[in-house]
Design a protein around this motif. Structure first.
Motif, PDB file in Angstrom:
ATOM      1  N   GLY A 213       0.784  -1.221   0.000  1.00  0.00           N
ATOM      2  CA  GLY A 213       0.000   0.000   0.000  1.00  0.00           C
ATOM      3  C   GLY A 213       0.815   1.268   0.000  1.00  0.00           C
ATOM      4  N   ARG A 214       2.117   1.162  -0.234  1.00  0.00           N
ATOM      5  CA  ARG A 214       2.944   2.358  -0.223  1.00  0.00           C
ATOM      6  C   ARG A 214       2.956   3.007  -1.588  1.00  0.00           C
ATOM      7  N   VAL A 215       3.555   4.170  -1.634  1.00  0.00           N
ATOM      8  CA  VAL A 215       3.862   4.748  -2.932  1.00  0.00           C
ATOM      9  C   VAL A 215       5.144   4.077  -3.379  1.00  0.00           C
ATOM     10  N   CYS A 216       5.012   3.109  -4.260  1.00  0.00           N
ATOM     11  CA  CYS A 216       6.163   2.298  -4.619  1.00  0.00           C
ATOM     12  C   CYS A 216       6.857   2.876  -5.844  1.00  0.00           C
ATOM     13  N   GLY A 217       7.830   2.167  -6.373  1.00  0.00           N
ATOM     14  CA  GLY A 217       8.659   2.686  -7.445  1.00  0.00           C
ATOM     15  C   GLY A 217       7.928   2.963  -8.730  1.00  0.00           C
TER      16      GLY A 217
ATOM     17  N   TRP B 217      11.474  -6.204  -0.693  1.00  0.00           N
ATOM     18  CA  TRP B 217      11.151  -5.322  -1.816  1.00  0.00           C
ATOM     19  C   TRP B 217      12.242  -4.279  -2.074  1.00  0.00           C
ATOM     20  N   TYR B 218      13.042  -3.957  -1.047  1.00  0.00           N
ATOM     21  CA  TYR B 218      14.052  -2.910  -1.191  1.00  0.00           C
ATOM     22  C   TYR B 218      15.437  -3.451  -1.552  1.00  0.00           C
TER      23      TYR B 218
ATOM     24  N   SER C 102      12.675   8.127   3.186  1.00  0.00           N
ATOM     25  CA  SER C 102      11.782   7.630   2.143  1.00  0.00           C
ATOM     26  C   SER C 102      11.807   8.548   0.922  1.00  0.00           C
ATOM     27  N   SER C 103      10.707   8.541   0.150  1.00  0.00           N
ATOM     28  CA  SER C 103      10.747   9.132  -1.187  1.00  0.00           C
ATOM     29  C   SER C 103      10.906  10.645  -1.206  1.00  0.00           C
ATOM     30  N   ILE C 104      10.540  11.350  -0.139  1.00  0.00           N
ATOM     31  CA  ILE C 104      10.726  12.805  -0.132  1.00  0.00           C
ATOM     32  C   ILE C 104      12.203  13.140  -0.288  1.00  0.00           C
ATOM     33  N   PHE C 105      13.077  12.435   0.427  1.00  0.00           N
ATOM     34  CA  PHE C 105      14.519  12.633   0.269  1.00  0.00           C
ATOM     35  C   PHE C 105      15.019  12.023  -1.039  1.00  0.00           C
TER      36      PHE C 105
ATOM     37  N   ALA D 197      18.442   7.634   0.778  1.00  0.00           N
ATOM     38  CA  ALA D 197      17.002   7.414   0.978  1.00  0.00           C
ATOM     39  C   ALA D 197      16.471   6.491  -0.112  1.00  0.00           C
ATOM     40  N   PHE D 198      15.478   5.671   0.233  1.00  0.00           N
ATOM     41  CA  PHE D 198      14.845   4.812  -0.762  1.00  0.00           C
ATOM     42  C   PHE D 198      13.336   4.862  -0.583  1.00  0.00           C
ATOM     43  N   GLY D 199      12.636   5.062  -1.701  1.00  0.00           N
ATOM     44  CA  GLY D 199      11.210   5.304  -1.691  1.00  0.00           C
ATOM     45  C   GLY D 199      10.405   4.131  -1.164  1.00  0.00           C
ATOM     46  N   GLY D 200       9.339   4.446  -0.424  1.00  0.00           N
ATOM     47  CA  GLY D 200       8.478   3.416   0.129  1.00  0.00           C
ATOM     48  C   GLY D 200       8.893   2.916   1.489  1.00  0.00           C
ATOM     49  N   SER D 201      10.009   3.382   2.016  1.00  0.00           N
ATOM     50  CA  SER D 201      10.525   2.830   3.267  1.00  0.00           C
ATOM     51  C   SER D 201       9.744   3.354   4.467  1.00  0.00           C
TER      52      SER D 201
END
Length: 334
Positions: free
Chosen positions: A14-18, A91-92, A118-121, A143-147
């Motif tokens: 349910g995250r904002v994924c890649g 997933w990461y 996460s994705s903001i950074f 940073a990695f998105g969705g974390s």
């Protein structure tokens, strides 16, 4: 990046994924139309080169009059021993392995500033010249998105992207995805507290093989407040409570070794009142900043983060200077 749905919702939880705004776990109001898809910069473009510098931990060229609080470092030869990361089918895995490969091939200098979250950074690194925004400080963005805060706390992730750099300053943005998953403010706060204590236990005062302190350095941690984004409006109460709890924790550190940087008033048309969000700063998903320079989203947000990081850097340097005479005296050098 267009909206999408996984056949198995656990694929991104349910995250904002890649691949864009995930619609698997629940319907969302915000989605990103294909009209907003953008071509990646050319490998030869200045922006692309600046992104590569940021990923590798290299600094931009200093301009005249830049502050002299930072020490200039050149990239070092391949790391020995290399950083190790064992993929576990998470997933990461791919993103962490890419960071490890970059840092083993072209290790950033130790003792700089490391951004995690996460994705903001992550999108800050991708949307603009991240290294130039923080010049002349030596910065690394991992940073990695969705974390989530739980992901950041994992031992294998900290061993791969935090500890090898031995940073003076750690900058943290995470918790937004936890809220989307229904995590409570207290559990998000507790995860950040555990992460901070683990980082400080490992990084405060580097030691040799006999456990003798060989460096008086002490890491300073900056928590950047979770954005009160329009997409998060149903969760604003929980988001505010999370930020409040973490700010209270930061304020228990009288030496300002853990500090809170509040960026939220900058995201609203009415400032501190925070009732009318400035939606022009955000993409159509209502969550991420619009990378279009005309939107000036990062121009509004970055200066506050930059100021907090520079203050943290100066405090870290000052603490080392104060501790150095005592360390020499203890070693019989005074």
């Amino acid at each position: 990046r267009a909206s999408h749905t996984h056949t198995t919702p656990r694929a991104c939880r349910g995250r904002v994924c890649g691949r864009g705004s995930c619609m698997s776990s629940a319907p969302r109001v915000w989605s990103l139309p294909r009209a907003h898809l953008r071509r990646a910069p050319s490998p030869r473009s200045p922006l692309r080169r600046s992104r590569l510098r940021a990923e590798r931990g290299q600094e931009p060229s200093a301009s005249p009059g830049t502050p002299r609080t930072a020490t200039r470092h050149a990239a070092m030869p391949a790391r020995d021993p290399p950083i190790a990361f064992e993929a576990k089918g998470e997933w990461y895995d791919g993103e962490i392995r890419r960071f490890v490969r970059l840092d083993n091939e072209n290790p950033p200098a130790r003792g700089g500033v490391v951004f995690v979250g996460s994705s903001i950074f992550r999108e800050w690194r991708e949307a603009r010249d991240f290294a130039a925004d923080l010049a002349p400080l030596p910065v690394v963005n991992r940073a990695f998105g969705g974390s989530t805060a739980r992901d950041q706390l994992r031992d294998d992730i900290m061993e791969a992207i935090v500890f090898p750099h031995e940073p003076r300053v750690l900058v943290y943005y995470c918790g937004s995805n936890d809220l989307n998953e229904g995590e409570s403010p207290r559990r998000i706060r507790d995860a950040f507290v555990s992460w901070s204590e683990k980082a400080r236990a490992r990084l405060d005062g580097r030691r040799n093989e006999n456990e003798n302190v060989v460096s008086s350095s002490r890491v300073t941690i900056v928590f950047v407040s979770i954005n009160r984004a329009p997409q998060k409006k149903p969760l604003w109460d929980a988001l505010d409570e999370t930020n409040r709890l973490i700010k209270e924790y930061c304020e228990t550190h009288d030496d300002q070794s853990v500090v809170f940087a509040d960026v939220n008033p900058l995201l609203f048309q009415d400032g501190d009142a925070m009732t009318v969000p400035n939606v022009s700063l955000f993409r159509d998903d209502g969550l991420h900043f619009d990378p279009d320079p005309n939107a000036r989203a990062y121009d509004a947000w970055v200066p506050t983060v930059r100021d907090a990081v520079f203050r943290a850097w100066d405090r870290a340097i000052e603490r080392e200077k104060r501790a150095e005479p005592g360390r020499r005296d203890a070693a019989g050098e005074g």
